[in-house]
Motif scaffolding. Structure first.
Motif, PDB file in Angstrom:
ATOM      1  N   LEU A 405       0.817  -1.217   0.000  1.00  0.00           N
ATOM      2  CA  LEU A 405       0.000   0.000   0.000  1.00  0.00           C
ATOM      3  C   LEU A 405       0.850   1.265   0.000  1.00  0.00           C
ATOM      4  N   GLU A 406       1.907   1.267   0.789  1.00  0.00           N
ATOM      5  CA  GLU A 406       2.749   2.453   0.871  1.00  0.00           C
ATOM      6  C   GLU A 406       3.443   2.727  -0.458  1.00  0.00           C
ATOM      7  N   ALA A 407       3.921   1.656  -1.105  1.00  0.00           N
ATOM      8  CA  ALA A 407       4.593   1.818  -2.393  1.00  0.00           C
ATOM      9  C   ALA A 407       3.620   2.315  -3.461  1.00  0.00           C
ATOM     10  N   LEU A 408       2.397   1.761  -3.455  1.00  0.00           N
ATOM     11  CA  LEU A 408       1.393   2.181  -4.437  1.00  0.00           C
ATOM     12  C   LEU A 408       1.032   3.647  -4.256  1.00  0.00           C
ATOM     13  N   ARG A 409       0.801   4.052  -3.015  1.00  0.00           N
ATOM     14  CA  ARG A 409       0.369   5.431  -2.775  1.00  0.00           C
ATOM     15  C   ARG A 409       1.503   6.426  -2.941  1.00  0.00           C
ATOM     16  N   ASP A 410       2.735   5.956  -2.805  1.00  0.00           N
ATOM     17  CA  ASP A 410       3.872   6.825  -3.134  1.00  0.00           C
ATOM     18  C   ASP A 410       3.935   7.082  -4.629  1.00  0.00           C
ATOM     19  N   ALA A 411       3.501   6.089  -5.409  1.00  0.00           N
ATOM     20  CA  ALA A 411       3.572   6.210  -6.869  1.00  0.00           C
ATOM     21  C   ALA A 411       2.369   6.934  -7.452  1.00  0.00           C
ATOM     22  N   VAL A 412       1.303   7.055  -6.661  1.00  0.00           N
ATOM     23  CA  VAL A 412       0.080   7.723  -7.125  1.00  0.00           C
ATOM     24  C   VAL A 412      -0.138   8.971  -6.282  1.00  0.00           C
ATOM     25  N   GLY A 413       0.187  10.127  -6.835  1.00  0.00           N
ATOM     26  CA  GLY A 413      -0.011  11.383  -6.119  1.00  0.00           C
ATOM     27  C   GLY A 413      -1.407  11.910  -6.376  1.00  0.00           C
TER      28      GLY A 413
END
Length: 584
Positions: A405-413
């Motif tokens: 989740l953290e990696a995904l949300r870092d990639a989606v601003g």
């Protein structure tokens, strides 16, 4: 009790303080219980025999016991305070950490005012239970057992008074707790409602003043405040009944003991010193029963608060990272494959139905639609703020449920529809996007978002204090800072959820031009103004949660009636002009 036992796990290093406190209470109680024995000897031997040295010896022993009891009591207060407030801090931290892991679906289960109450008032109730209840919880049973035992040792016949008093007090306590227990739960819910009214009123204070609704808000507060007052009065009306009842029983027992004890002294079967010492034990035993009763009342209220806190901690996380989560998003491509979504499992209608979209990496896509067409809902599925009900959402060619989740949300601003800035300086807010960003990097992001225009006019620049809610800057300035903050994350997918609505068209044009330079970033723009999406690679029109049409500005203007209507209303204002534009 299961909730209390579960929360006691959060004592951590303060467990030693609680154990030490229990030992000190035990020592204090033993010292106090030894004093009546010394009193009896002092009267029966020293006073009766006019032995001054014996009286002084026993008096000195009593003084030493009293001083030691005082020292152990003071030490207990220190350790109990550390245990209570340390435990409360750990419980609050555990709740706050749990809430940070909540998805939007989890947050929908709680009012924000209720979460505030659970982290403050309910935790305070638990702390008070330790501060005010731990000492009598240890002291009461010890005094009761030892006091009754020593009373029977001194005079078994007089000690029979406990056989009568104890069941009477137990029955009374049972009925009081049975009546009061559910009331504490209602009391805390009333506190929730009060906090909700206060929070809403203070947050919207400018709207209240603008519409001259101060009197209405005051009346609303008075109603919920009166409800809390009446609930508190009713609850504590029953809770304090134990005190007068206990006093009646205690004084009745004292009168009976004096009556029977006096007769025993007259017939020489009891000495005055023994009766005096026995009365001391009677008072201690009755007081211990009152302490135990108060502990039960504290515990009853604590159980209600512990249950509410456990609801926060036990809330099942709807979204979580899979065991073997993917931690790298390769590119910014986004795919919706037959996606349907509803906010609640028991909802009658889907918010989104059968959505299929394919957005290539680096594309700029605009999303238009009327109010309630689920534009925001659609983009919230990309960073997995909610999980789809049916179908699949992919980012970088992978199902979003496969990512950490953290990696995904870092990639989606995502720049949210409602701008949120926190108290602190501009620099501190911008560094939410990148904690290690240099000043040059911060200014570059601000220039892209056109925030440098007003920041350079501020006397302290990046070090300007925004205050609570950033109320000292305009809505458009807030939006530009939020855009800059998101750009600092260097996302692969950048989502604008109507994020330039408060910005003038000239500034919006500058922002669009600057964003166009970000070639490797997929940009998804939700907008109300058609000028915001006219130059995008494709435009998606949503209607009632479904994809109505997809195409470029020219394609939709030529063949889609909804897009034509939006264009005519915003750009030309008439059918003839709209037709002419369609021919261009």
């Amino acid at each position: 009790m299961r909730d209390i036992r579960r929360l006691l796990m959060y004592l951590g290093p303060y467990r030693k303080d609680m154990v030490t406190g229990a030992f000190l209470v035990l020592a204090e109680t033993c010292l106090e219980l030894f004093i009546p024995v010394l009193i009896a000897d002092l009267i029966d031997v020293g006073v009766a025999g006019h032995d001054i040295s014996y009286i002084l010896s026993k008096g000195l022993q009593m003084g030493v016991c009293a001083v030691l009891a005082l020292i152990t009591g003071l030490l207990y207060a220190r350790f109990a305070a550390r245990a209570a407030y340390g435990w409360g801090a750990n419980v609050r931290e555990a709740q706050y950490k749990r809430v940070q892991n909540y998805s939007f679906a989890n947050l929908d289960h709680f009012d924000s005012s209720s979460l505030v109450t659970r982290m403050t008032t309910d935790v305070t109730v638990l702390q008070n239970a330790i501060n005010g209840g731990f000492r009598p919880l240890v002291r009461g049973p010890v005094m009761l057992v030892m006091g009754v035992a020593l009373s029977f040792w001194m005079n078994p016949r007089l000690a029979l008074v406990f056989v009568v008093c104890t069941p009477v007090l137990g029955i009374i306590l049972f009925f009081i707790i049975r009546k009061v227990a559910p009331m504490y739960g209602w009391l805390q819910k009333t506190v929730d409602r009060l906090n909700h009214v206060v929070q809403e009123g203070l947050t919207a204070i400018r709207a209240v003043k603008a519409f001259v609704r101060g009197q209405y808000e005051e009346e609303k507060f008075q109603a919920v405040n009166r409800e809390l007052m009446e609930t508190s009065q009713t609850t504590f009306h029953y809770a304090v009944l134990n005190l007068p009842v206990f006093q009646v029983v205690m004084y009745t027992a004292v009168v009976l003991i004096l009556w029977f004890g006096g007769n025993m002294i007259l017939d020489s079967s009891l000495q005055v010193g023994d009766l005096t010492g026995f009365l001391s034990y009677v008072m201690q035993v009755i007081n211990s029963l009152m302490l135990i009763a108060n502990v039960f009342l504290l515990l009853t209220r604590s159980l209600a608060s512990a249950c509410r806190i456990s609801e926060v901690l036990d809330e099942k996380l709807v979204l979580d990272s899979p065991p073997d989560a993917v931690k790298n998003v390769t590119d910014g491509s986004v795919d919706f494959e037959n996606v349907s979504f509803k906010y609640r499992a028991d909802a009658r209608k889907n918010a989104l139905s059968g959505v299929t979209l394919h957005i290539r990496a680096g594309e700029t896509v605009g999303i238009l639609g009327g109010t309630g067409s689920a534009k925001t809902t659609l983009v919230q599925l990309i960073p997995r703020l909610y999980d789809v009900t049916e179908g699949t959402v992919k980012v970088g060619g992978r199902d979003v449920r496969e990512y950490d989740l953290e990696a995904l949300r870092d990639a989606v601003g995502m720049i949210l529809q409602k701008n949120v800035l926190f108290s602190g300086t501009v620099r501190e807010n911008l560094k939410w996007g990148n904690p290690v960003a240099s000043d040059d990097t911060l200014w570059e992001a601000c220039r892209t978002a056109c925030a440098d225009e007003f920041l350079e006019r501020l006397p302290r620049g990046l070090d300007t204090d925004l205050g609570q809610g950033a109320n000292n800057i305009s809505g458009g300035q807030k939006q530009r800072l939020c855009i800059a903050r998101t750009l600092l994350r260097q996302p692969k997918v950048l989502i604008f959820d109507d994020s330039t609505s408060a910005v003038d068209t000239a500034t919006e044009g500058k922002i669009r031009s600057a964003l166009a330079e970000l070639k490797d970033v997929t940009k998804i723009i939700i907008a109300q103004r058609i000028t915001s999406v006219m130059n995008t690679d494709q435009i998606v029109i949503l209607e009632d949660g479904k994809v109505h049409a997809v195409g470029t500005h020219r394609e939709l203007l030529a063949g889609d009636p909804i897009y034509q209507e939006i264009y005519r209303s915003q750009m030309k204002g008439g059918d003839d002009h709209g037709s002419t534009a369609a021919q261009c």
